[in-house]
Design a protein around this motif. Structure first.
Motif, short mmCIF file in Angstrom:
data_model
loop_
_atom_site.label_atom_id
_atom_site.label_comp_id
_atom_site.label_asym_id
_atom_site.label_seq_id
_atom_site.Cartn_x
_atom_site.Cartn_y
_atom_site.Cartn_z
N ASN A 502 0.82 -1.23 0.00
CA ASN A 502 0.00 0.00 0.00
C ASN A 502 0.84 1.27 0.00
O ASN A 502 0.49 2.27 0.60
N PHE A 503 1.99 1.19 -0.68
CA PHE A 503 2.80 2.39 -0.92
C PHE A 503 2.22 3.09 -2.16
O PHE A 503 1.49 2.47 -2.92
N PRO A 504 2.58 4.34 -2.40
CA PRO A 504 2.19 4.97 -3.67
C PRO A 504 2.79 4.17 -4.84
O PRO A 504 3.75 3.43 -4.66
N PRO A 505 2.23 4.34 -6.04
CA PRO A 505 2.75 3.59 -7.18
C PRO A 505 4.20 3.94 -7.49
O PRO A 505 4.66 5.05 -7.22
N LEU A 506 4.91 2.96 -8.08
CA LEU A 506 6.33 3.14 -8.39
C LEU A 506 6.60 4.41 -9.20
O LEU A 506 7.58 5.11 -8.94
N GLU A 507 5.73 4.69 -10.18
CA GLU A 507 5.97 5.87 -11.05
C GLU A 507 6.08 7.14 -10.21
O GLU A 507 6.92 8.00 -10.46
N GLU A 508 5.23 7.22 -9.20
CA GLU A 508 5.24 8.41 -8.35
C GLU A 508 6.53 8.46 -7.53
O GLU A 508 7.16 9.51 -7.40
N ILE A 509 6.93 7.30 -7.01
CA ILE A 509 8.15 7.24 -6.20
C ILE A 509 9.37 7.51 -7.08
O ILE A 509 10.33 8.17 -6.67
N GLU A 510 9.28 7.05 -8.33
CA GLU A 510 10.36 7.28 -9.28
C GLU A 510 10.55 8.77 -9.53
O GLU A 510 11.68 9.26 -9.59
#
Ligand SMILES: Nc1nc2c(c(=O)[nH]1)N[C@H]1C(S)=C(S)[C@@H](COP(=O)(O)OP(=O)(O)OC[C@H]3O[C@@H](n4cnc5c(=O)[nH]c(N)nc54)[C@H](O)[C@@H]3O)O[C@H]1N2
Ligand SMILES: Nc1nc2c(c(=O)[nH]1)N[C@H]1C(S)=C(S)[C@@H](COP(=O)(O)OP(=O)(O)OC[C@H]3O[C@@H](n4cnc5c(=O)[nH]c(N)nc54)[C@H](O)[C@@H]3O)O[C@H]1N2
Ligand code: SF4
Ligand SMILES: [Mo]
Length: 695
Positions: A502-510
């Motif tokens: 339930n972390f933010p999506p990878l694209e956002e973290i990227e």
């Protein structure tokens, strides 16, 4: 000469096993090589500062000795004769040999072995999928945190603490058993901010006047393994002099008359005898922390690497519970946030694939295990095959004589996946070349702050190097598993893990480079109660409750001291072994990593040992003399360095140099013990009784 103009600068993360988890800005040059590496200024913990060894990363990633092709041993084990082979040949041979060992000795005779060469979870922990799907022996992770984590949890019930950025808001910072200038330089950034902005006092507690203590306002140099005695004497003084916060203790701790009477005998006089500190030093420290509500206790790993280290960490952690420092911003304690990520790694580690309930072998006991010690093998069969990733046990593991003897066994098939021809790789049957962090995708945590960071692949992988993830997948497929988890990319594993967590999506973290997992400040300082069911901090640890959090006993539970205390179980000196040796970290190396980069080698010079001038004179040893240090486990050749900043009877060897860098080829872990420390195992790297003489 001016540095070349970079074609672009990318955001990455330091992958190495250091609590700081620095956010990095890496220059990529027009030819695809890397240029300067800097600490990210906009990362609140890194704050633009990184260590020298990573600033010079171009030396490591473009090192002429990097492994570039799979190789098969052709001569005798360890003789250094190799034949380059293709990946297909290498993988076929590994699969055939693993299957043969499984058929002849059972799956538990294969032991995948790894540690923290990269702290990226995909490329570090993915090896668990291979273990699970084949039913291979498990690994009990003790080598680094096996003593300190349980010691901390024994008090708080949770491995987490006050956001370390708040050190900058403290009026006193206690840096206890960590040589932060060498091992996690960012601690100093925030501690020094507190001094500059608030006139905070910085205290360092260690067994020698190291680089961190040189920068401190108060330095306490105690005898190795005596931190528990200091801590209980400090608490004696706090109670005696009316500096304990009894209201806080009544509400938030298990404090009671039994513990109070236990502390009555723990006087500063008593502790002075044990620690080698003066009564005045102990009282001054107790008064400083007792009168400074905003005191931040930064507890390191170093003092946990004593045989009594778990109880020592717990004892030190008791001090802020008695002063109530936890209540104040800028106050409280911090060791690691590793208990706070709430990551779901079940797929990454292949828990859905687990076959049977194989034995769990203690990684610190690799020497005894490979040389057939029945207790270490838990009465089971010998290990006949290993794949090693991310670690260099021939240098870093205790009881080196046995480690080497075991790794050299003719009936052990050894695969080592490495970036360099380490002294472990030298003993392998098959060596596989590995990528570095800028050549693969991963996400990173360590305990030292509150963020999970992402590091993308940004440069081409050299030669035939392959990532850990790709190698594990390829071996699993060769062994006949077709699970989808062996078919997906490192990036997909990250995306999947973040989604499950339930972390933010990878694209956002990227885009952002990190995700902040900071807990609300009141939770971080246990303002609504500590991590135990009754919400109370424990001065009297219930070690059984700690064991239930995933630890296994290495001693009789009845042997554990009832309260925070000094526990005199360390290796005793005697007439033959009159010195205590600690193997403290060198600034230029990170464990055995960087021991091949020119800058680090220049900085560290030859392997040496600090000795007090009085001891040196008595033994006829002069500065720069060749000396031998030994005990029942082995001998090591070093160069003597006279140092007034330690107690007599104490020796400090900053390491880990290559074994080969020592005359005679034997490294410092010849002298350390693999016997699991109580209560739950772990290596007491800084606790060895030894002799020293002129060579
Ligand atoms: N440059 C560099 N950085 C590193 C590492 C490295 O090897 N070199 N290693 C990395 C790793 S894997 C880790 S886990 C961390 C560990 O980093 P730290 O938490 O700093 O732990 P240690 O490196 O074990 O030791 C720190 C200090 O503890 C002291 N010490 C030893 N025994 C005692 C004792 O009984 N009492 C007290 N008070 N002090 C004692 C040592 O002298 C040393 O100065 O650092 C990481 N960073
Ligand atoms: N005497 C003594 N011994 C100690 C200590 C001490 O204080 N004193 N400290 C102990 C501690 S705290 C720890 S954590 C252990 C650590 O011991 P190790 O985990 O063995 O740490 P390193 O020596 O840094 O070795 C890591 C290896 O992984 C390789 N590597 C890095 N990235 C990758 C990758 O992506 N893929 C692959 N395949 N390989 C990679 C590196 O080239 C390096 O050779 O050592 C312990 N040993
Ligand atoms: S080794 Fe530690 S201090 Fe150095 S860059 Fe990496 S995380 Fe930062
Ligand atoms: Mo470590």
């Amino acid at each position: 000469m001016n540095a070349p103009v970079p074609a672009r600068t990318i955001r990455s993360v330091c992958p190495h096993d250091c609590p700081s988890v620095c956010a990095l800005d890496v220059d990529i040059l027009a030819d695809g090589t890397i240029g300067r590496v800097r600490g990210a200024k906009d990362d609140p913990y890194t704050a633009g500062v990184i260590c020298e060894k990573v600033a010079r990363y171009a030396e490591r990633i473009h090192h002429p000795e990097r492994l570039l092709h799979p190789m098969r041993r052709v001569g005798p084990k360890g003789a250094g004769q190799w034949q380059a082979i293709s990946w297909d040949e290498a993988l076929d041979e590994i699969a055939a040999r693993f299957l043969a060992v499984e058929a002849e000795h059972g799956a538990e005779s294969v032991w995948p072995y790894f540690y923290a060469g990269t702290m990226g979870h995909v490329h570090r922990d993915g090896i668990e999928r291979l273990r699970a799907v084949r039913g291979y022996s498990h690994q009990y992770d003790t080598i680094c945190t096996g003593l300190s984590w349980p010691g901390y949890i024994a008090g708080t019930g949770l491995l987490g603490g006050v956001n370390p950025e708040q050190m900058a808001e403290a009026d006193c910072v206690v840096i206890w058993g960590t040589n932060a200038v060498h091992t996690q330089v960012n601690v100093m950034t925030h501690a020094m901010r507190a001094r500059k902005q608030r006139g905070a006092k910085v205290v360092a507690i260690d067994i020698y006047r190291n680089a961190t203590m040189e920068q401190a306002d108060m330095g306490l140099v105690l005898r190795p393994g005596t931190d528990g005695a200091l801590a209980v004497a400090v608490m004696h003084v706090l109670l005696r002099d009316g500096l304990a916060d009894r209201q806080y203790m009544a509400k938030f701790t298990d404090f009671g008359p039994d513990f109070e009477s236990h502390l009555e005998a723990r006087t500063p006089q008593w502790a002075a005898e044990i620690t080698g500190l003066s009564v005045a030093e102990i009282e001054a420290f107790a008064h400083l922390v007792g009168k400074t509500p905003r005191t931040f206790f930064r507890l390191g790993y170093g003092f946990s690497r004593q045989r009594n280290g778990a109880t020592a960490v717990h004892a030190a952690l008791c001090i802020p519970a008695m002063t109530g420092a936890w209540q104040h911003r800028g106050g409280g304690a911090f060791h690691s946030n590793s208990g706070t990520w709430s990551l779901d790694k079940s797929r990454l580690e292949g828990r859905h694939l687990q076959k049977g309930t194989p034995r769990i072998l203690d990684m610190s006991e690799i020497g005894p295990i490979l040389t057939g010690d029945a207790t270490a093998l838990q009465g089971g069969k010998p290990v006949h095959a290993m794949i090693v990733q991310n670690t260099n046990p021939a240098v870093v593991a205790p009881d080196q004589k046995k480690v080497r003897e075991g790794l050299l066994r003719e009936d052990l098939f050894l695969v080592v996946h490495e970036q360099f021809m380490t002294e472990t790789a030298e003993l392998a049957d098959i060596v596989l070349p590995a990528t570095m962090f800028l050549e693969h995708n991963d996400y990173y945590t360590r305990g030292g702050h509150t963020r999970v960071l992402y590091g993308p692949a940004v440069v081409d992988a050299p030669g035939d190097t392959r990532s850990n993830h790709d190698v594990i997948n390829a071996i699993a497929l060769r062994l006949g598993s077709d699970d989808p988890s062996f078919h997906i990319s490192d990036r997909d594993v990250i995306a999947d893990t973040f989604a499950r967590s339930n972390f933010p999506p990878l694209e956002e973290i990227e885009r952002q480079g990190y995700i902040n997992r900071e807990r609300p400040d009141d939770a971080a300082r246990f303002a609504n109660g500590f991590g135990w069911p009754d919400g109370r901090f424990r001065f009297a640890p219930a070690w059984q409750d700690v064991a239930r959090k995933g630890y296994r006993w290495s001693c009789d539970p009845a042997d554990m001291p009832r309260f925070a205390d000094h526990w005199a179980i360390n290796e005793a000196t005697d007439a033959v072994h009159p010195f205590k040796l600690a193997t403290s970290p060198a600034r230029g190396f990170l464990n055995s990593s960087f021991n091949q980069t020119p800058g680090s080698l220049r900085r560290e010079g030859e392997p040496s040992v600090f000795i007090h001038p009085e001891d040196a004179v008595r033994l006829g040893i002069a500065e720069g003399d060749a000396v031998t240090v030994g005990n029942v486990r082995g001998q090591v050749h070093l160069t003597a360095r006279l140092h007034t900043g330690l107690n007599t009877g104490v020796l400090i060897a900053e390491g880990l140099h290559r074994n080969k860098a020592h005359r005679g080829g034997q490294g410092i872990n010849m002298l350390t013990s693999a016997t699991p420390a109580p209560p739950f195992g772990g290596a007491a790297f800084h606790d060895a009784a030894v002799w020293i003489r002129k060579a």
